[in-house]
Enzyme design. Structure first.
Site, PDB file in Angstrom:
ATOM      1  N   HIS A  20       0.843  -1.195   0.000  1.00 32.60           N
ATOM      2  CA  HIS A  20       0.000   0.000   0.000  1.00 32.60           C
ATOM      3  C   HIS A  20       0.880   1.248   0.000  1.00 32.60           C
ATOM      4  O   HIS A  20       1.244   1.755   1.067  1.00 32.60           O
ATOM      5  CB  HIS A  20      -0.905  -0.001   1.230  1.00 32.60           C
ATOM      6  CG  HIS A  20      -1.793  -1.202   1.317  1.00 32.60           C
ATOM      7  ND1 HIS A  20      -1.334  -2.435   1.720  1.00 32.60           N
ATOM      8  CD2 HIS A  20      -3.113  -1.348   1.039  1.00 32.60           C
ATOM      9  CE1 HIS A  20      -2.338  -3.299   1.700  1.00 32.60           C
ATOM     10  NE2 HIS A  20      -3.423  -2.670   1.292  1.00 32.60           N
ATOM     11  N   HIS A 251      -4.080   3.199  -3.603  1.00 37.07           N
ATOM     12  CA  HIS A 251      -4.218   2.734  -2.215  1.00 37.07           C
ATOM     13  C   HIS A 251      -3.446   1.445  -1.954  1.00 37.07           C
ATOM     14  O   HIS A 251      -2.632   1.389  -1.037  1.00 37.07           O
ATOM     15  CB  HIS A 251      -5.695   2.509  -1.863  1.00 37.07           C
ATOM     16  CG  HIS A 251      -5.885   1.761  -0.569  1.00 37.07           C
ATOM     17  ND1 HIS A 251      -5.908   2.395   0.660  1.00 37.07           N
ATOM     18  CD2 HIS A 251      -6.028   0.434  -0.307  1.00 37.07           C
ATOM     19  CE1 HIS A 251      -6.066   1.485   1.602  1.00 37.07           C
ATOM     20  NE2 HIS A 251      -6.141   0.296   1.053  1.00 37.07           N
ATOM     21  N   GLU A 398     -17.333  -3.301  24.972  1.00 40.58           N
ATOM     22  CA  GLU A 398     -16.538  -4.517  25.131  1.00 40.58           C
ATOM     23  C   GLU A 398     -15.308  -4.531  24.228  1.00 40.58           C
ATOM     24  O   GLU A 398     -14.206  -4.886  24.667  1.00 40.58           O
ATOM     25  CB  GLU A 398     -17.395  -5.757  24.854  1.00 40.58           C
ATOM     26  CG  GLU A 398     -18.501  -5.999  25.849  1.00 40.58           C
ATOM     27  CD  GLU A 398     -19.798  -5.282  25.499  1.00 40.58           C
ATOM     28  OE1 GLU A 398     -20.791  -5.489  26.210  1.00 40.58           O
ATOM     29  OE2 GLU A 398     -19.808  -4.522  24.499  1.00 40.58           O
ATOM     30  N   HIS A 460     -28.350 -14.245  25.874  1.00 34.14           N
ATOM     31  CA  HIS A 460     -27.283 -14.035  26.843  1.00 34.14           C
ATOM     32  C   HIS A 460     -26.612 -15.339  27.287  1.00 34.14           C
ATOM     33  O   HIS A 460     -25.729 -15.312  28.143  1.00 34.14           O
ATOM     34  CB  HIS A 460     -27.828 -13.307  28.076  1.00 34.14           C
ATOM     35  CG  HIS A 460     -28.068 -11.849  27.851  1.00 34.14           C
ATOM     36  ND1 HIS A 460     -28.837 -11.364  26.812  1.00 34.14           N
ATOM     37  CD2 HIS A 460     -27.625 -10.757  28.530  1.00 34.14           C
ATOM     38  CE1 HIS A 460     -28.868 -10.049  26.867  1.00 34.14           C
ATOM     39  NE2 HIS A 460     -28.132  -9.650  27.892  1.00 34.14           N
TER      40      HIS A 460
END
Length: 648
Positions: A20, A251, A398, A460
């Site tokens: 890149h 890129h 999280e 859950h």
């Protein structure tokens, strides 16, 4: 100096025929001003504790970093390393890898994670400055991030946490080039990033990323802010390439021989590939030595400091000599008393024994503190302005928490742990994976580890998560059965300096099963908990809350004259590390092998064989009490005994 980065990046990508070049060529001016005028580092001592940290969050642009390391004179990155870019066995892999290349602070490439990891580094710097003082700890964290980093959801978690904590020694240099792989940023995103960062509590500034004076002013401005800072550097991707600059074509692929030649001409760079003339190299080497004076002055302060031994021990990641004294007494008492409680409660009790003994421990939770049992009473909260606290309110973040913990571990001097429900390790998984890849000590406390969490229902209740986490290389997944095993597993997690850990802990109460202390039997990964009374015909393997189920099933079988032994398996990974003769002897040669775990079977055939019996989950859970659910899904002693008998 900046053109040296452009040409080296272009040449290395061309030689590798992959890579890149666009970002390194576009951010060369910003990086040159930062590394030659502002960043505190010494190329001859890339692990100096009080250096500034530089994080290339847009890790695909690795040649920017490799060029900087070579040009400033880092010995481990000679020109041959750049010639060998992306080659097998080189120390210049496609994306920067921690521990692989001197001067690389963290593994990056998965976009956004570098930025979030840098937040953890900035947190660790503030924590250690509060503990050891500014004479020993006073440095900054700099991040180069691209449009892709800021699109990733983790960027929101990271910048909102950093803004809330007022991490003023953190600066993000945004490569604002309007280009993604697919084309102009506008085809997929219209976010006002300046407004977003401002809303999160950051100081912001826009500059011309190719104007040296503008860059200098902005970096000087960042040093004076009382909050984290974002500098939006308007750049041209692939700057210098007459055909491709400013387009998505530059890129992620080599420019091609003809375009490389045109770029050389356009830049006025007549030198051969991988050649840097003295007029560029000398000022770069001078820049690499610029921080030596600061480092030597710091070393003098360290030598005179009464905190020297403690500081060096903490930064080396060594535990205090008496880290486990109180814990060993706790283990002895737990073995004698066999207390019945949820393993999350046992974990909290363990933390009470070790937290005061290991000052490097810094805990936290993703807004589940009371449920995770991660808070040790009377612990101050980590927060501005003094940052002396040792508990972080991570909020419902999280992934951001996981990446920030990685940054703290990478920085050194901090041993981070953080809690959430085990099911939500899915949200943190990319950070857990990078911790495993980098080989760093980070401890994830995953409570509510099975259908046993009850009424919250299948959203859950983790059923596939143990198998999924066990599939990850270099990750220790602990599922302890009682207080003794929980304490043993915490010991192992803290002693594993190059391996992250997940502690899978129950919400519901479970019986004590271990009546012996002394040897850390969990260190074997699996061990015989109870032998057979009659000649052994059945071996039952179990983890966590299902170990008491296995023991009860053994009693049922023994009552019918069928010899059965029980093996507790707190950690698959540590068992696999045992000598083959131990593994073979433990698994044994009984005609029937059964495993019981309130999760899916995947991974258990290692113990029971493809023809063994498995008692566990085959689908998702349901809403109900833990007792009702275990009955409903037939994870009971009776079901285990019946499965064994059916195989005899």
């Amino acid at each position: 100096m900046a053109d040296a980065i452009r040409v080296l990046s272009m040449d290395a990508v061309e030689q590798a025929n992959s890579g890149h070049p666009g970002m390194p060529m576009g951010m060369a001016d910003v990086a040159t001003v930062l590394w030659s005028k502002f960043m505190k580092y010494d190329a001859s001592a890339t692990d100096w504790a009080d250096r500034d940290r530089f994080v290339l969050s847009a890790g695909h642009g690795s040649m920017l970093l490799y060029s900087l390391l070579h040009l400033t004179g880092v010995k481990g990155v000679p020109m041959q390393s750049l010639r060998d870019f992306r080659k097998l066995g080189s120390n210049t892999p496609g994306h920067p890898e921690y521990g692989h290349t001197p001067g690389v602070e963290t593994t990056t490439g998965p976009l956004g994670q570098g930025l979030a990891t840098a937040v953890g580094m900035a947190m660790a710097e503030r924590k250690l400055a509060a503990r050891f003082g500014a004479d020993l700890v006073d440095h900054r964290t700099w991040v180069v991030a691209g449009d892709g980093c800021l699109m990733e959801g983790i960027s929101h978690e990271a910048i909102s946490l950093a803004g809330r904590l007022k991490l003023s020694k953190l600066t993000v240099l945004w490569d604002d080039n309007d280009i993604t792989i697919d084309g102009h940023v506008g085809i997929s995103d219209a976010t006002d990033q300046i407004a977003r960062f401002k809303a999160a509590g950051w100081a912001t500034k826009r500059i011309d990323g190719h104007d040296e004076k503008d860059i200098k002013k902005a970096l000087a401005w960042a040093l004076k802010q009382d909050k984290p800072s974002l500098i939006a550097c308007k750049t041209v991707i692939g700057k210098g390439s007459p055909t491709f600059q400013g387009t998505h074509d530059v890129h992620g692929k080599a420019l091609g021989k003809d375009e490389v030649a045109k770029t050389r001409e356009n830049l006025g760079w007549p030198h051969e590939a991988f050649t840097v003339p003295d007029e560029a190299l000398k000022p770069w080497r001078k820049a690499g030595k610029r921080g030596a004076k600061d480092r030597k002055a710091w070393e003098t302060r360290l030598a005179a400091s009464p905190l020297k031994a403690d500081f060096q021990r903490a930064m080396a990641g060594e535990l205090p000599a008496h880290a486990f004294e109180a814990l060993d007494a706790f283990i002895a008492k737990a073995a004698a008393d066999k207390p019945a409680a949820a393993t999350r409660q046992h974990s909290g009790a363990v933390l009470e024994q070790i937290f005061g003994q290991i000052p490097e421990l810094v805990g936290g939770s993703a807004d589940l503190t009371g449920s995770n049992n991660t808070f040790v009473k009377n612990t101050p909260i980590f927060d501005a302005p003094d940052y002396a606290g040792r508990y972080v309110n991570y909020g419902v973040r999280e992934f951001g928490m996981g990446a920030a913990m990685n940054g703290q571990a990478l920085h050194g001097g901090v041993i981070p742990y953080g809690g959430t429900f085990l099911v939500f390790t899915d949200y943190a998984r990319p950070a857990i994976r990078l911790a495993a890849l980098m080989g760093i000590r980070v401890i994830h406390v995953g409570t509510h580890d099975s259908i046993g969490l009850g009424e919250d229902g299948p959203t859950h209740q983790p059923v596939e998560h143990l198998a999924s986490l066990r599939a990850m290389p270099n990750l220790n997944v602990f599922r302890p059965a009682d207080a003794v095993e929980t304490a043993e597993c915490w010991k192992l997690a803290l002693e594993a300096k190059s391996t992250p850990s997940v502690m899978a802990l129950s919400r519901q109460k479970t019986a004590g099963v271990r009546g012996d202390a002394g040897e850390n039997r969990s260190a074997r990964g699996a061990y015989q908990l109870m032998g057979a009374g009659h000649p052994a015909q059945v071996t039952i393997f179990a983890t966590g809350t299902e170990v008491p189920v296995a023991l009860a099933a053994r009693d049922l079988l023994e009552a019918d004259g069928i010899g059965a032994r029980v093996v507790s398996v707190p950690c698959f990974e540590l068992f696999e590390a045992q000598p083959t003769d131990y593994q073979d002897a433990l698994i044994g040669e009984t005609p029937v092998r059964v495993a019981v775990e309130a999760g899916v079977r995947q991974g258990w055939d290692r113990f029971i064989g493809s023809d063994g019996a498995f008692v566990g989950m085959t689908g998702f859970g349901a809403s109900g009490t833990d007792k009702a659910l275990y009955e409903h899904f037939a994870i009971t002693a009776e079901a285990v005994a019946a499965a064994a008998k059916a195989k005899l």
